[in-house]
Structure formats: structure tokens, C-alpha cells
Design a protein around this motif. Sequence first.
Motif, mmCIF file in Angstrom:
data_model
loop_
_atom_site.group_PDB
_atom_site.id
_atom_site.type_symbol
_atom_site.label_atom_id
_atom_site.label_comp_id
_atom_site.label_asym_id
_atom_site.label_seq_id
_atom_site.Cartn_x
_atom_site.Cartn_y
_atom_site.Cartn_z
ATOM 1 N N SER A 230 0.856 -1.212 0.000
ATOM 2 C CA SER A 230 0.000 0.000 0.000
ATOM 3 C C SER A 230 0.890 1.260 0.000
ATOM 4 C CB SER A 230 -0.902 -0.002 1.246
ATOM 5 O OG SER A 230 -1.746 -1.149 1.226
ATOM 6 N N LEU A 234 -4.617 9.492 2.382
ATOM 7 C CA LEU A 234 -6.073 9.578 2.541
ATOM 8 C C LEU A 234 -6.814 9.143 1.296
ATOM 9 C CD1 LEU A 234 -8.343 10.411 4.444
ATOM 10 C CD2 LEU A 234 -8.172 12.743 3.533
ATOM 11 N N MET A 237 -7.340 5.462 1.046
ATOM 12 C CA MET A 237 -8.269 5.033 2.096
ATOM 13 C C MET A 237 -9.703 5.345 1.696
ATOM 14 S SD MET A 237 -8.264 6.039 6.126
ATOM 15 C CE MET A 237 -6.621 5.345 6.315
ATOM 16 N N THR A 246 -15.935 -3.478 0.680
ATOM 17 C CA THR A 246 -15.541 -2.958 1.987
ATOM 18 C C THR A 246 -16.768 -2.644 2.823
ATOM 19 O OG1 THR A 246 -13.537 -2.019 1.004
ATOM 20 C CG2 THR A 246 -14.224 -1.182 3.165
#
Length: 262
Positions: A230, A234, A237, A246
Amino acid sequence: MSATATTIQSTTRARAEALVAELTDNGDLDSLVHLARMIGSAQDALTDDMIGRLAGIAGGGIDMLDRVNRSGVVKALPAIAQMVDNGDLERITHLARLIGSAEDALTDDMVGRLAGIAGGGLDMLDRVNRSGVVKALPAIAQMVDNGDLERITHLARLIGSAEDALTDDMIGRRAHLASEGLSLFDRVTRSDGFMGMLQILERPDVQEAFTAFLEAVCIARTEAKEAAPSVGGLGPMLKLARDPQTQDAMRFMVSMASHLKR
């Protein structure tokens, strides 16, 4: 009366004369004469001591014949004759000689040991007979036929070898381990919570859920290894938060948390 007596005497004399004439014709009279002379000569040659011994022998022989007659041994004569014909009597004689030779060769110590062995063998046979082991012979014969008895023998040898290889310290540790295991098993069986957990695990839906959970963990682990690291920040995310999967995962976790609070 005198006439009848005279007739009887005449008849008797005629029969005697006829008998003497018959003995004379066939030579039996001469044989009787020779026999009488031989007996007379034997009587003249025998002393009083010889006559006593012969009388004793004759008496003993007659007594033996009487005892044989009263014992019923005559009934066994056909069997004895058959044994003589087929050779069994000779074999018995040889066996008796063999046993006699063995008895002569044995010492008192050897006889004592053999008597002890025979006594021990008879005692063992009596104990085996009283223990009812005869009833197990069919099962033992079946185990011999299918090879199970040989496997048991090998297993016993393996256990014996393991016992020979174990030291006192190893035996102590294994005994402690077995004791702790039995104590743990007792505590588990007395725990109501553990038994309830086992009842839950026996349900098909729980088993399917647990299987699916393990498969999901394995797949996720594989994907995590293959995915690129990763980059952080932000933006990624927020991108992850906008992913429908998710959101589904978060909804599943919230539902599970709510059910855990009940």
C-alpha cells in the motif's frame, strides 16, 4: 440173582476181552506196556528229593493254572493271539525293553526332576482346564489363520523393546504427562461450557461457517502476499471506503458485533 450176576460178569468179561484184542491189534497195548516200563524206570531213578521237587513244581503249576482260570485271562487269549499275529505284542515287548533300559540309565536326581516336570505339567493342564481357556481355542485358531496372532506378537515385541529403551526419567515424564492428560480430560468433561461448545460445533451450519471462515483466511492470506504494498495516504483510504465489498465487510462486522452483545 445168581443168574443175573453171572450174565453181567460174562458180558463184562467179553467187553474186556474185545477191548484187549483191539488194543493188541492196533499196537496200543504194546505202547501201554512201554509207557508202564518207562514210568517204572523213572520211579526207580527218582530219589526222594527229586520226587519232592517235582511234586512242588506240579503243585505250583496246578495252583498257577487255577489262578489263571479264576482270573478270566482266558477271555484275553483271542486278543493276545491277534496281537501276536499283527506284531503288536512284539512292539510292546520292545517298548518294555526300551523303558527298562531308560530306567536303568536314569539316576535318582534325573528321576526327581522328571517327576517334578510331570507334576508341573499336570498342574498346568488342570489350571488350563479349569480356567476355561478351551473356549478361546476357536478364536485363537482364527487369529492364527488370518495372521492377527503374529501381529500381536510383533506388537508385544515392540512394546518390550520400547520398555527396554526407556529410562527411569523418561518413564517418570510419561507417567506425569499421562496423569496431566487424564486430569485435563476430566476437567473438560466436567465443564458445561465445553460440552455446549461441542454441541454447537455439531450443527451443520456452524461447520459450514467455520469451513468458509478458514477458506476465506487462506484466500486472503494468498491475495495479501501477491498484492503490491500500500502507498498510504487519505486518497487510497477513501477509495477503499467507496468499494462495495468494503461496505459489505463492515456491515458483516457490525452485524456480528451486535449479535455478540446479545
